[in-house]
Scaffold this active site. Sequence first.
Site, PDB file in Angstrom:
ATOM      1  CG  ASP A  21       6.361  -1.471  -7.123  1.00 30.82           C
ATOM      2  OD1 ASP A  21       6.765  -1.361  -8.306  1.00 30.82           O
ATOM      3  OD2 ASP A  21       6.835  -0.811  -6.186  1.00 30.82           O
ATOM      4  CB  SER A  66       0.126   5.087 -11.744  1.00 30.91           C
ATOM      5  OG  SER A  66       1.412   5.594 -12.049  1.00 30.91           O
ATOM      6  CG  ASN A  69       3.205   3.802 -14.133  1.00 31.15           C
ATOM      7  OD1 ASN A  69       2.443   2.865 -13.929  1.00 31.15           O
ATOM      8  ND2 ASN A  69       4.185   4.094 -13.275  1.00 31.15           N
ATOM      9  NE  ARG A 189       4.279  -0.073  -3.595  1.00 24.13           N
ATOM     10  CZ  ARG A 189       4.317   1.138  -4.121  1.00 24.13           C
ATOM     11  NH1 ARG A 189       3.540   2.074  -3.638  1.00 24.13           N
ATOM     12  NH2 ARG A 189       5.133   1.414  -5.121  1.00 24.13           N
ATOM     13  NE  ARG A 195       6.723   5.337  -2.873  1.00 28.53           N
ATOM     14  CZ  ARG A 195       7.975   4.898  -2.952  1.00 28.53           C
ATOM     15  NH1 ARG A 195       8.806   5.115  -1.951  1.00 28.53           N
ATOM     16  NH2 ARG A 195       8.401   4.267  -4.015  1.00 28.53           N
ATOM     17  CB  SER A 197       2.164   4.789  -5.484  1.00 27.37           C
ATOM     18  OG  SER A 197       3.444   4.563  -4.923  1.00 27.37           O
ATOM     19  CD  GLU A 208      -7.370  -3.825   8.864  1.00 24.97           C
ATOM     20  OE1 GLU A 208      -6.146  -3.764   9.068  1.00 24.97           O
ATOM     21  OE2 GLU A 208      -8.224  -3.523   9.715  1.00 24.97           O
TER      22      GLU A 208
END
Length: 252
Positions: A21, A66, A69, A189, A195, A197, A208
């Site tokens: 991201d 995604s 998206n 991320r 998040r 997402s 983890e």
Amino acid sequence: MSNPTALASDLLPRHIAIIMDGNNRYGKINHLGEGQGHIAGKDALDPVVEYCVSTGIEVLTVFAFSSENWQRPPSEVALLMQLLRLTINEQMPRMQQYRIRLRFIGDRGQLSEDLQALMADAEAKTADFTAMTLVIAISYGGQWDIAHAAKQLAQQVEAGQLRAEDIDKEMLGEYVQLADTPAVDMLVRTGGEYRLSNFLLWQSAYAELFFTQTLWPDFKVSELATMIAEFAQRQRRFGKTSEQVVTEQQTR
Ligand code: M2E
């Protein structure tokens, strides 16, 4: 060179998943044109892939596009589809060079026929490579994945091949995407959001989690190496009380 950070292999993640991201924010901050952040993000993956292969990571899964998206502006969706086409074509020689198996997960029916054909061809040409598996999630959502698995079990029940009462989490787990690969050990991320997402929900049940403010195009292998070292630290404590860990360290 394998495992250059010299972590014992039982402390290394087998499967790393990355939510890449921050491309659009990178574009804005650097005064790039619309969509140019995604172009910058496209090349950030190469060193990460090379590092994972050399470290002995078995599976690397990245979230390229995604389910959600599709709701982005049509011009951005079109650019991302074009970038996907371009990237797959560009990556093929590298997959051959490093002996990386390329796989795709997600709802392929949503994609254009030519992109579907390109993906099938890339999978077929790399199917026998074993240095690492690179999984690209396209039109993927964790909820879609679980619903898709449930539908397949429901069809077996409907056909009289399965009893509903025999369905359990192990059985459902055999029908979600990547059922034949190890579960996600480490989920990263970039881009500063905290998040999941709708990424690999089922597969990340015990992962983890690692979050960084770094925008995806700025993400470097050195930061991934730091996260992997932190992962190893966390593994040493896995399932044990802090007292047990202290006792173990004293008896070493
Ligand atoms: C990717 C796709 O946002 C996406 C644009 C295209 C590149 N990308 C990010 C990917 O995730 C396909 C391959 Cl083979 C590798 C990376």
